[in-house]
Design a protein around this motif. Structure first.
Motif: not given
Length: 159
Positions: A118-143
């Motif tokens: 898993x990869x975790x990042x703060x919701x406003x870190x848009x770049x980290x979100x893009x990296x996770x998605x492009x690396x094959x880690x779909x968004x599962x949940x928001x904490x």
């Protein structure tokens, strides 16, 4: 300790020789915003590298310096065999360095028999979100927000 190579990158354990580059990289305001441990002096850098080496020794944190043609480009880490973290130096952003490094580390973790990653990042870190998605880690949940993060976080899961 392990060295990994793929996708034009070399991932290797941190060494004491990386301290000066770490201080320079951490002068970037984005690094200070998105990381919890700031490296501002040679002593900070030496302590940070030592902590990464201790994680390897304890088998709890496998932290890699990410190198490309321009030298030290970032960091990718496998924490507790499950969670991937990363950062990229300012000069290496926009070239998919983090995405490529995450893919390499995830493949290694899988080969080592690791469970789902898993990869975790703060919701406003848009770049980290893009990296996770492009690396094959779909968004599962928001904490909900949890210290040290003041905002809610995304959890991306693969495997």
């Amino acid at each position: 300790m392990t060295t990994l190579t793929a996708e034009g990158l070399v991932l290797r354990p941190w060494s004491d020789d990386d301290a000066a580059a770490l201080v320079e990289i951490h002068r970037d305001p984005a690094m200070r915003r998105w990381t919890t441990r700031h490296v501002t002096t040679a002593e900070d850098a030496t302590a940070w590298v030592a902590a990464q080496q201790e994680g390897w020794a304890a088998n709890t944190r496998h932290s890699f310096a990410v190198l490309d043609d321009g030298g030290l480009a970032g960091c990718v880490v496998l924490k507790h065999g499950r969670e991937i973290g990363y950062w990229t130096a300012a000069h290496a952003r926009g070239r998919d360095v983090a995405t490529r490094a995450v893919r390499v580390l995830a493949a290694w973790a899988h080969d080592e028999g690791g469970p789902g990653l898993e990869i975790r990042h703060q919701v406003d870190n848009v770049a980290s979100c893009r990296v996770a998605e492009k690396a094959g880690f779909p968004l599962r949940e928001t904490l909900p927000a949890t210290p040290p993060w003041p905002l809610p976080g995304h959890v991306h899961v693969r495997g």
